[in-house]
Write a protein that holds these residues in place. Structure first.
Motif, PDB file in Angstrom:
ATOM      1  N   VAL A   1     -14.588   4.930   7.596  1.00 36.36           N
ATOM      2  CA  VAL A   1     -13.292   5.523   7.275  1.00 36.36           C
ATOM      3  C   VAL A   1     -12.799   6.397   8.431  1.00 36.36           C
TER       4      VAL A   1
ATOM      5  N   LYS B   1      -2.161  14.757   4.021  1.00 31.45           N
ATOM      6  CA  LYS B   1      -1.286  15.389   3.032  1.00 31.45           C
ATOM      7  C   LYS B   1      -1.545  16.879   2.797  1.00 31.45           C
TER       8      LYS B   1
ATOM      9  N   THR C   1     -16.951  10.126   1.055  1.00 34.27           N
ATOM     10  CA  THR C   1     -17.442   9.197   0.035  1.00 34.27           C
ATOM     11  C   THR C   1     -18.961   9.320  -0.159  1.00 34.27           C
TER      12      THR C   1
ATOM     13  N   ALA D   1      -7.932  19.393  -4.700  1.00 28.43           N
ATOM     14  CA  ALA D   1      -8.383  18.374  -3.758  1.00 28.43           C
ATOM     15  C   ALA D   1      -7.348  17.255  -3.694  1.00 28.43           C
ATOM     16  N   LEU D   2      -7.158  16.715  -2.496  1.00 23.35           N
ATOM     17  CA  LEU D   2      -6.133  15.694  -2.314  1.00 23.35           C
ATOM     18  C   LEU D   2      -6.705  14.277  -2.429  1.00 23.35           C
ATOM     19  N   GLY D   3      -7.941  14.118  -1.994  1.00 25.37           N
ATOM     20  CA  GLY D   3      -8.580  12.801  -2.113  1.00 25.37           C
ATOM     21  C   GLY D   3      -7.891  11.725  -1.311  1.00 25.37           C
ATOM     22  N   THR D   4      -7.323  12.081  -0.171  1.00 18.90           N
ATOM     23  CA  THR D   4      -6.578  11.085   0.602  1.00 18.90           C
ATOM     24  C   THR D   4      -7.402  10.449   1.726  1.00 18.90           C
ATOM     25  N   CYS D   5      -8.249  11.251   2.404  1.00 13.49           N
ATOM     26  CA  CYS D   5      -8.872  10.701   3.618  1.00 13.49           C
ATOM     27  C   CYS D   5     -10.074   9.821   3.300  1.00 13.49           C
ATOM     28  N   ARG D   6     -10.791  10.113   2.241  1.00 15.14           N
ATOM     29  CA  ARG D   6     -11.949   9.346   1.772  1.00 15.14           C
ATOM     30  C   ARG D   6     -13.166   9.447   2.680  1.00 15.14           C
TER      31      ARG D   6
ATOM     32  N   SER E   1       0.858  -1.177   0.000  1.00 10.78           N
ATOM     33  CA  SER E   1       0.000   0.000   0.000  1.00 10.78           C
ATOM     34  C   SER E   1       0.901   1.235   0.000  1.00 10.78           C
TER      35      SER E   1
ATOM     36  N   PHE F   1       6.191  13.380   2.899  1.00  3.79           N
ATOM     37  CA  PHE F   1       5.834  12.016   3.259  1.00  3.79           C
ATOM     38  C   PHE F   1       7.093  11.176   3.171  1.00  3.79           C
TER      39      PHE F   1
ATOM     40  N   LEU G   1      -9.359   5.935  11.044  1.00  7.19           N
ATOM     41  CA  LEU G   1      -8.345   6.912  11.461  1.00  7.19           C
ATOM     42  C   LEU G   1      -8.132   6.865  12.969  1.00  7.19           C
TER      43      LEU G   1
ATOM     44  N   THR H   1     -13.046  14.935  -4.980  1.00  8.02           N
ATOM     45  CA  THR H   1     -12.137  14.783  -6.118  1.00  8.02           C
ATOM     46  C   THR H   1     -12.827  14.976  -7.465  1.00  8.02           C
TER      47      THR H   1
ATOM     48  N   GLY I   1       3.149   2.927   2.899  1.00 15.18           N
ATOM     49  CA  GLY I   1       2.128   2.141   3.574  1.00 15.18           C
ATOM     50  C   GLY I   1       1.894   2.601   4.996  1.00 15.18           C
TER      51      GLY I   1
ATOM     52  N   ILE J   1      -3.187  12.183  10.542  1.00 17.12           N
ATOM     53  CA  ILE J   1      -4.117  11.341   9.789  1.00 17.12           C
ATOM     54  C   ILE J   1      -3.671  11.197   8.332  1.00 17.12           C
ATOM     55  N   HIS J   2      -2.455  11.583   8.027  1.00 17.68           N
ATOM     56  CA  HIS J   2      -1.880  11.397   6.696  1.00 17.68           C
ATOM     57  C   HIS J   2      -2.715  12.034   5.593  1.00 17.68           C
TER      58      HIS J   2
ATOM     59  N   THR K   1      -6.710   6.492   3.418  1.00 22.21           N
ATOM     60  CA  THR K   1      -7.011   5.865   4.700  1.00 22.21           C
ATOM     61  C   THR K   1      -7.407   4.387   4.605  1.00 22.21           C
TER      62      THR K   1
END
Lengths: 595, 233
Positions: free
Chosen positions: B94, B158, B59, B51-56, A486, B175, B98, B71, B179, B155-156, A491
C-alpha cells in the motif's frame, strides 16, 4: 486545478428561482442532490456562482457544493449541452455495436466524447452500464433510454432533437426483458396479500417468518434479511428508516429495472412490511439516475399502494441518485442520501445501528423487498423448499452477451451453469462471467458448477462470451469500469486498480512485463485485502479467476515475453549499493576495551 | 463518538500469539503500540480522531480478517496478527502504491526529514515501488494567500479535508472529483482569513509536503529534523 466556470452574473429571476428551490427543500443540506437536480434542470449545469448562491441559502461553503457536484456523472459544473447524450460503455454494449454508434454520434455532432457542440446544443459523454444489457447498445439522452441503437439511426435522432422534439417522444420504448418467471416473480402476484398478513402479526412474528424463509439479501453480499431486520429493531432509537437500494449499477444487470417497471407495488409492499417489522415511519427509495425515466411511474404506483388499508403510518420518498456505481454500496448510498459525496463509511457501526441520519436503518435491494412481500403472502415454507442449503428460494438472473435469448430468468438457487446456458440459448459459449465485474469468470465447459452462495454467487448479472471474444478486452473493460467508479477514498482501490488496468492493457497488447504473472497475483491480493469497501475488495476477482479458468490464454501471452526484447530487471543487483550503505550505517559500533 | 474509557478496565487479547492488554475501547493501533509492537500509520496518528481509514497502511489481521487497524477498537479476546510476512507485504504494498501514484522526489521536498510518508517508507525498508511509476501530471495550486498545495505529494489521506477546520469551525479543504482524478482543493477565501497560527496547523496536519507555506523552504537544518537520526515514532 479543475477548470472553474466563469463567474457569471445571475439574473434576479434566476436568483429567485434558486431561492425557491432551496426553500422547497426547507434549506436541508441533506436534500442537496434534489436541489442540484432542480437547479441544473434548465441550463444543464450548475455554474460556480449558482453553486455559491445555493451554498449561501443553505448556510454552507461553496466548496461543499462543488465537492458533491464533481463526484457524480450526471452533474455538471460546466455547460454540458442542452441535450446530454450518455453512451453506455459496458462490455455488452461494446460488443453489441457501440463502437459504430459512438462514431456516428461523433460524426453527426462534429465533436468527440466529453465535448460540447459549439452552439451548446449537444454534449456527448460516456457512462457505465445503464441497465440495458438485454437491449444494447443503448444510450441515455436527457436521461431517456434509447435501446437497440444503430449507427444509421443516429442522424435522425439528432435531427429530431434539433427540431425541438423531446427525447421521450423520439426513443423507442424499453421492452420487457422477462424471459421466464417462476413461483415468486410470476405475473400473477397480487399486491396486498403479504401486507394484510403482516398487519395481523407482531414485529417479532414478521421477522421470524423472514428468518425462517432463509432469505438472503439479493444485492450481492447475501446477508440474512431476517437477521438484518432483527438487529435493526433491537437498537434503541426514536427514529428508524427503511431504505430500498435501487441503484442497480453492476454492469450486466437489469432485473431491478424490470421489477421497478412491473412489480413496484410489491417492492413498496416489502418496504412497508419491513417498516412494520422494525418500527419505521419513513422510507426512502434510492433510485439510480439511469432509471430516472421510471420516477413518475413509481410515484404513481406509490400513491396507489399507500391507500391500502393495511399500509399503516409509513411514508416513502423517492431520492434520485446522480450517477455513481459506488453508491450501490449501502454506506455510500447513505452518504449520498444525506446529500454528500458517495464515499463508503467506516464499518462498524453498520447501518442497522447507525444509518440514515444516524438512526438504525435497514437497507435492502429491490428484489429482496419483492421477495419479502411474497414470503409473507405465501409463507416461509414455500420459499425455503426451493434452492440449496445455504441459498434458499429463487433469484432473478439478468443474462446478456452472446446468447439467443438475453433477458431475465427466475431460477431456483442451485441451478447448474449448463442449465442456465441452455435456457438462454448461449451461442458457442467460452467465457461465463457471473456476478458482473465484481464477480468472477468461469469456463463455459464447467457446466456442473451451480449458481448459489456456496459456489457461484451472483448479484444477478450473468454475461456470456463466445469463442470470438477476446478475454483481455472483457477484462480491460471491467477494470476501466472500476478505475472510473472508484470513489478515490482509499489507496488500494484508487491507485491499485489503475496499476491493474495498465497490466491488463499490456496483456491485451501481447507485451507483458517479465514477472507480470506473479505480480498480478501479488497486486490483486494487496488491493482486495486492504480496500475499504466491496468495490476494491472485489475488483481484482475477475482477473484472478480468469487466470485460473483460462490458463492457456494467459500462458500464451506470458510465454511470448520470454523471447521478447525486454530486459529483465534485477532488483538485487540494482539495489546492492544501497543495501551495502544501509548495512554500514546500521552496523553496531565496535566496542573498545576499557582503558 | 468515543466511549468513556476508564483506565482500570482492561481487556486481554493476543498479538501474534502473545498475550497483551489494553484499556477497553482503545484504538487497535494504539493498543498494539502500547504493547511494544509498531505498525506504520499515515492517515491516522494519536489524537487525530475520528479515524479516517483512507490510507490502509496499518492493515493487520483481526480474528482472521484483514482490517485497517485504526478503524476498529480492541475487543476482549481479539486475535490480532501483525508480523506475518503476508501482512508486512500488504502494508508495504500500500505504501508503495502511494509512491507510484504521486510524484515523490524526497531530496527536493521541503518536508524531507519531517515527512511521515518518507519515514514510514524507511521503516518498512522500501527502496523502490514494485508498481510501475505513473508519473501522472498534477497541478500545483499556488493561488492561496500564504498556503500552497503541491498535489504531486498529496496522498489523499483526507486529514486536511475531514479533520481540519478554521477558527470558526469551517472546512477549508475539500476533495474534488472522483477516483484517480480526486484532488484536494483549498477554499481561497477562508484561507485568506485564517490566522498564521491556524495556517501552521494546516501545514502540520499534512503528513507529506502537500500543504506548505509559500516561499518557505527548509525550516530546520539537516541533522535536526524529525527522522534524521532515527524513526519518527
Amino acid at each position: 486545478m479543475k477548470n472553474r466556470s466563469q463567474t457569471t452574473v445571475i439574473t434576479a429571476t434566476r436568483r429567485a428561482q434558486i431561492k425557491s428551490i432551496v426553500l422547497r427543500y426547507e434549506r436541508d443540506r441533506g436534500r442537496l442532490l434534489d436541489i442540484l437536480w432542480a437547479v441544473q434542470a434548465k441550463p444543464g449545469y450548475v455554474s460556480e456562482s449558482e453553486g455559491a448562491l445555493i451554498a449561501r441559502y443553505l448556510r454552507i461553503s461553496p466548496a461543499d457544493i462543488r465537492e458533491v457536484l464533481s463526484f457524480y456523472h450526471f452533474f455538471h459544473e460546466q455547460p454540458a449541452g442542452k441535450h446530454q447524450i450518455f453512451l453506455d460503455t459496458s462490455i455488452i454494449s461494446e460488443i453489441a455495436g457501440m463502437p459504430s454508434v459512438r462514431k456516428a454520434f461523433e460524426n453527426e455532432l462534429g465533436i468527440r466524447i466529453g465535448e460540447v457542440t459549439k452552439d451548446g446544443k449537444f454534449g456527448l459523454f460516456e457512462t457505465s452500464c445503464i441497465g440495458m444489457s438485454d437491449q444494447g447498445p443503448a444510450a441515455l439522452i436527457d436521461l431517456i433510454p434509447f435501446p437497440k441503437l444503430r449507427a444509421s439511426a443516429v442522424p435522425g435522432i439528432i435531427r429530431k432533437l434539433r427540431s425541438g422534439k423531446k427525447a421521450g417522444k423520439i426513443a423507442s420504448p424499453v421492452v420487457s426483458g422477462v424471459r421466464k418467471l417462476g413461483p415468486f416473480f410470476g405475473a400473477q402476484e397480487v399486491f396486498g396479500a403479504g401486507l394484510s398478513k403482516a398487519a395481523k402479526q407482531s414485529p417479532f412474528e414478521i421477522i421470524s417468518e423472514i428468518k425462517l424463509s432463509g432469505l438472503r439479501g439479493r444485492g450481492g453480499a447475501g446477508y440474512s434479511t431476517g437477521a438484518k431486520w432483527e438487529l435493526c429493531a433491537n437498537f434503541q432509537s426514536p427514529n428508524r428508516y427503511v431504505v430500498c437500494n435501487a441503484d442497480e449499477g453492476e454492469p450486466g444487470t437489469f432485473k431491478d429495472r424490470e421489477l421497478l417497471t412491473s412489480q413496484a407495488d410489491l417492492m413498496f409492499e416489502g418496504m412497508s412490511i419491513a417498516a412494520r417489522a422494525i418500527g419505521a415511519k419513513e422510507g426512502i427509495l434510492y433510485l439510480r439516475a439511469e432509471y430516472a425515466y421510471l420516477q413518475k411511474h413509481l410515484q404513481k404506483v406509490l400513491k396507489r399502494v399507500a391507500r391500502h388499508p393495511s399500509w399503516g403510518k409509513f411514508s416513502i420518498r423517492i431520492q434520485l441518485g446522480a450517477g455513481a456505481y459506488v453508491c450501490g454500496e449501502e454506506t455510500a448510498l447513505l452518504e449520498s442520501l444525506e446529500g454528500r459525496r458517495g464515499e463508503p463509511r467506516i464499518r462498524p457501526p453498520f447501518p442497522v445501528e447507525r444509518g440514515y441520519r444516524g438512526c438504525p436503518t435497514v437497507v435492502n435491494n429491490v428484489e429482496t423487498f419483492v421477495l419479502a412481500s411474497q414470503i409473507l403472502a405465501k409463507g416461509a415454507g414455500a420459499f425455503s423448499v426451493l434452492g440449496t442449503e445455504k441459498s434458499k428460494g429463487t433469484r432473478l438472473l439478468s443474462i446478456s452477451g452472446d446468447v439467443a435469448k438475453p433477458g431475465i430468468y427466475e431460477v431456483a438457487w442451485g441451478v447448474s451453469l449448463g442449465e442456465v446456458l441452455r435456457l438462454c440459448q448461449a451461442k458457442s459459449p467460452e467465457i461465463v462471467q457471473v456476478g458482473g465485474p465484481s464477480g468472477l469468470c468461469v469456463s463455459a465447459n464447467d457446466t456442473r458448477r451451480q449458481i448459489s452462495f456456496e459456489d457461484l454467487a451472483t448479484g444477478g448479472s450473468l454475461m456470456v462470451f463466445s469463442k470470438r471474444r477476446d478475454l483481455f478486452h472483457v477484462l480491460e473493460n471491467f477494470m476501466e469500469f472500476f478505475v472510473n467508479e472508484s470513489c478515490g477514498n482509499c489507496t488500494p482501490c484508487r491507485a491499485g486498480n489503475v496499476v491493474l488496468l495498465d497490466a491488463i492493457k499490456r496483456l491485451r497488447a501481447g507485451k507483458p512485463h517479465p514477472g507480470d504473472r506473479e505480480r498480478i497475483r501479488d497486486w490483486s491480493s494487496i488491493i482486495s485485502k486492504t480496500s475499504r469497501c466491496g468495490l476494491g475488495a472485489t475488483s481484482p476477482n475477475v482477473l484472478t479467476t480468469s487466470m485460473i479458468a483460462f490458463p492457456k490464454v494467459f500462458e500464451k501471452v506470458f510465454e511470448s515475453v520470454a523471447s521478447s526484447q525486454i530486459f529483465p530487471f534485477d532488483e538485487a543487483a540494482a539495489t546492492r549499493d544501497y543495501n551495502l550503505a544501509v548495512k554500514k550505517v546500521n552496523r553496531p559500533s565496535v566496542k573498545r576495551a576499557p582503558r | 463518538m468515543k466511549p468513556e474509557i476508564s483506565s482500570h478496565e482492561r481487556v486481554e487479547f493476543l498479538i501474534d500469539g502473545k498475550v497483551a492488554s489494553a484499556p477497553v475501547g482503545t484504538n487497535l493501533i494504539d493498543a498494539i503500540r502500547m504493547n511494544g509492537v509498531e505498525i506504520p500509520t499515515l492517515c491516522w496518528s494519536v489524537g487525530l480522531e475520528p479515524a479516517l481509514g483512507t490510507c490502509r497502511v496499518c492493515t493487520v489481521r483481526k480474528n482472521g480478517r484483514e482490517v485497517a487497524g485504526c478503524t476498529v477498537q480492541i475487543g476482549k479476546g481479539d486475535v490480532i496478527e501483525c508480523g506475518a510476512s503476508d501482512l508486512r507485504n500488504l502494508r508495504q504494498g500500500v505504501t508503495e502504491l502511494l509512491f507510484s501514484e504521486g510524484n515523490h522526489y524526497c531530496p527536493g521536498c521541503e518536508k524531507s526529514g519531517d515527512c511521515e510518508l518518507q519515514s514510514v517508507a524507511y521503516d518498512q525498508g522500501i527502496t523502490h515501488s514494485r508498481f510501475p511509476y505513473k508519473f501522472s501530471h498534477y497541478d500545483l495550486d499556488y493561488s492561496g494567500k500564504d498556503l500552497m498545495i503541491e498535489r504531486n505529494r498529496c496522498i489523499h489521506c483526507k486529514r486536511c479535508t475531514d479533520l481540519f477546520v478554521d477558527d470558526e469551525g469551517r472546512k477549508v479543504f475539500r476533495f474534488m472529483g472522483k477516483g484517480r482524478k480526486t484532488v484536494v482543493e483549498m477554499d481561497l477565501k477562508l484561507e485568506a482569513e485564517m490566522s498564521k497560527h491556524k495556517k501552521k496547523e494546516a501545514v502540520a496536519i499534512c503528513p507529506t509536503g502537500a500543504i506548505l507555506f509559500k516561499g518557505q523552504g527548509f525550516d530546520r537544518p539537516i541533522g535536526t529534523r524529525k527522522s534524521d537520526s532515527r524513526s519518527s515514532k
